[in-house]
Design an enzyme around this catalytic site. Structure first.
Site, short mmCIF file in Angstrom:
data_model
loop_
_atom_site.label_atom_id
_atom_site.label_comp_id
_atom_site.label_asym_id
_atom_site.label_seq_id
_atom_site.Cartn_x
_atom_site.Cartn_y
_atom_site.Cartn_z
N ASN A 62 -31.91 -44.18 -5.65
CA ASN A 62 -30.91 -43.12 -5.68
C ASN A 62 -30.96 -42.35 -4.37
O ASN A 62 -31.99 -41.74 -4.09
CB ASN A 62 -31.21 -42.17 -6.85
CG ASN A 62 -30.15 -41.10 -7.00
OD1 ASN A 62 -29.18 -41.07 -6.25
ND2 ASN A 62 -30.33 -40.21 -7.96
N ASP A 106 -38.51 -41.76 1.67
CA ASP A 106 -38.25 -41.44 0.26
C ASP A 106 -39.24 -42.21 -0.62
O ASP A 106 -38.88 -42.76 -1.67
CB ASP A 106 -36.80 -41.73 -0.15
CG ASP A 106 -36.45 -41.13 -1.52
OD1 ASP A 106 -37.28 -40.38 -2.07
OD2 ASP A 106 -35.36 -41.42 -2.03
N HIS A 119 -42.65 -38.54 -2.24
CA HIS A 119 -43.01 -38.04 -3.58
C HIS A 119 -44.46 -38.44 -3.84
O HIS A 119 -44.76 -39.62 -3.92
CB HIS A 119 -42.09 -38.65 -4.63
CG HIS A 119 -40.64 -38.29 -4.43
ND1 HIS A 119 -40.07 -37.18 -4.98
CD2 HIS A 119 -39.67 -38.90 -3.71
CE1 HIS A 119 -38.79 -37.11 -4.63
NE2 HIS A 119 -38.53 -38.14 -3.84
ZN LIG Z 1 -33.59 -37.80 -3.31
#
Ligand SMILES: [Zn+2]
Length: 450
Positions: free
Chosen positions: A304, A331, A64
């Site tokens: 998560n 992640d 991200h």
């Molecule tokens: Zn995810």
């Protein structure tokens, strides 16, 4: 550039030998004796890699970067810098930005910024649904034409099975892999940690493993129905691994990834470091002095899907070792300090991961002898390149892109979070004594590590 004298490990070509790698005009020109012979003395830049591992540039399929929309957390520039520092030459950014990457304009904007930053290759995952709302399909064909390498609603999960089926049918027409963040909203509800002993003991709402497994099962069934490749992101539970293993045995087009935090930590960490080091963390290397401390309810352990049990952690390691889990990803999910400094329930999910990913993988898989180094490297190179259909990435064949990672698998160092290249500081691994680190990150023949 000549990367000279390193141990070249190229899993795609079964190479593991001391050799030189020559990169010319941004491409791999030769490996081995020919590289040494062709390098023009005095004219070719040399990188001395003796005693180090030289492998295809590492690829992280799950990151991200927060731009556009949340540049207080991270930007394409800082995210790319952190990736380069961690040894990654290519990263795939998730579409849950603001606006979401659900249209060709946003794709073009990110491509433009990434090109100006010019550090690592930034590939883009487009959204499955408009605004990642799970209600109507994003324009998948135009996203593909704009250059996305996959689609996913990561951060969210398409709950409507018929909509997911249609997305997969479209994706197949456009030869795009579908990646999925597996989370059944009705089962997970407002859970914040793994539902089990520690959620009960600490009084935190549970996120049951079945909330992931239900969607992994759904995805396997839809892969069979549509023939579209489905890649299950950040798997966290033992049963998910089992489902994937059985689906692969039946020859279905499915794959999976695991993140270091899920195969290093367990939910016992939520009870604080003292409990953790005496329990699930007792086999971690080093003595007392090397083991950092943290309090119970530390929000840097909130992600998560959540950290799960020692049994789940073991199953992920087994799944990685036997090839069920194909890919290791970070992640990488930056959040501002003030966002994490709140009550556990209110803190956002996620941690930064680029700079600790490689050492944690080496420490759990290579150093204990669970997997040959070559197979660990494949999970960062050949396997992600295959998933994303990037024929010129993930290997060192002549003509491949000149992306190379040079790392020292044995160097010992301590992760100093205050010196991270990322804009955010939300890592549970601050102060951890690690083993293995990238020495040089080379993108198209240029050293980009800072
Ligand atoms: Zn995810």
């Amino acid at each position: 550039m000549l990367v000279a004298g390193g141990r070249v490990i190229d899993p795609a070509h079964g190479i593991d030998e001391v050799a030189d790698v020559l990169i010319e005009n941004g491409k791999v020109a030769a490996v081995g004796g020919e590289a040494t012979a062709t390098a023009r003395a005095g004219k070719t830049e040399r990188f001395e890699a003796a005693g180090l591992v030289v492998c295809p540039g590492l690829i992280d399929v799950h990151a991200h970067l927060r731009e556009p929309g949340h540049t207080a957390k991270e930007t394409i520039a800082t995210g790319a810098a952190a990736a380069a520092r961690g040894g990654f030459t290519s990263i795939v950014c998730m579409p849950n930005t603001t606006p979401a990457i659900d249209n060709s304009g946003t794709v073009a904007l990110i491509q433009d910024r990434a090109e100006k930053v010019g550090k690592v290759n930034v590939f883009i995952a487009g959204a499955i649904t408009r605004n990642i709302a799970g209600e109507e399909l994003a324009p998948i064909g135009s996203l593909k034409r704009a250059g996305v390498v996959a689609i996913t609603d990561d951060g969210h999960c398409v709950q409507n099975n018929d909509l997911m089926r249609r997305a997969m049918e479209y994706a197949r027409m456009f030869d795009l892999p579908v990646m999925d963040h597996c989370q059944d909203y009705s089962l997970v509800s407002d859970g914040v940690v793994h539902e089990g002993y520690w959620s009960a003991a600490l009084g935190l709402r549970g996120w049951p493993a079945s909330g992931e497994e239900t969607i992994v099962s759904r995805n396997i069934m839809l892969a069979e129905l549509t023939g579209t490749h489905v890649h299950c992101q950040h798997l966290s539970s033992a049963r998910s691994v089992e489902l994937l293993r059985a689906a692969k045995k039946r020859g279905l087009p499915v794959s999976g990834e695991a993140c270091p935090h899920h195969f290093v930590l367990t939910d016992m960490a939520l009870a604080g470091s003292e409990r953790y080091w005496a329990g699930d963390g007792r086999e971690w290397r080093g003595g007392e002095a090397e083991r950092p401390r943290w309090p119970a309810y530390d929000t840097h352990f909130k992600m998560n899907p959540p950290l799960r049990t020692a049994g789940d952690r073991e199953a992920l390691l087994e799944g990685l070792a036997d090839g069920t889990v194909d890919i290791i990803s970070s992640d990488h999910a930056p959040h501002c300090e003030y966002e994490k400094e709140v009550e556990f329930d209110y803190a956002p999910f996620g941690i930064v991961g680029f700079e600790t990913e490689l050492p944690l993988a080496l420490m759990q898989l290579h150093h204990p002898g669970r997997m040959p180094l070559r197979d660990v490297i494949a999970k960062f190179t050949a396997n992600p390149a295959r998933l994303l259909r990037l024929p010129n990435k993930g290997h060192l064949g002549v003509g491949a892109d000149g992306d190379v990672t040079v790392f020292d698998p044995d160097v010992e160092w301590t992760f100093d979070l205050t010196k991270s290249a990322s804009k955010s500081r939300n890592s549970p691994f601050a102060g951890w004594a690690l083993k293995g680190r990238a020495t040089a990150t080379i993108v198209a023949g240029r050293i980009v590590k800072n």
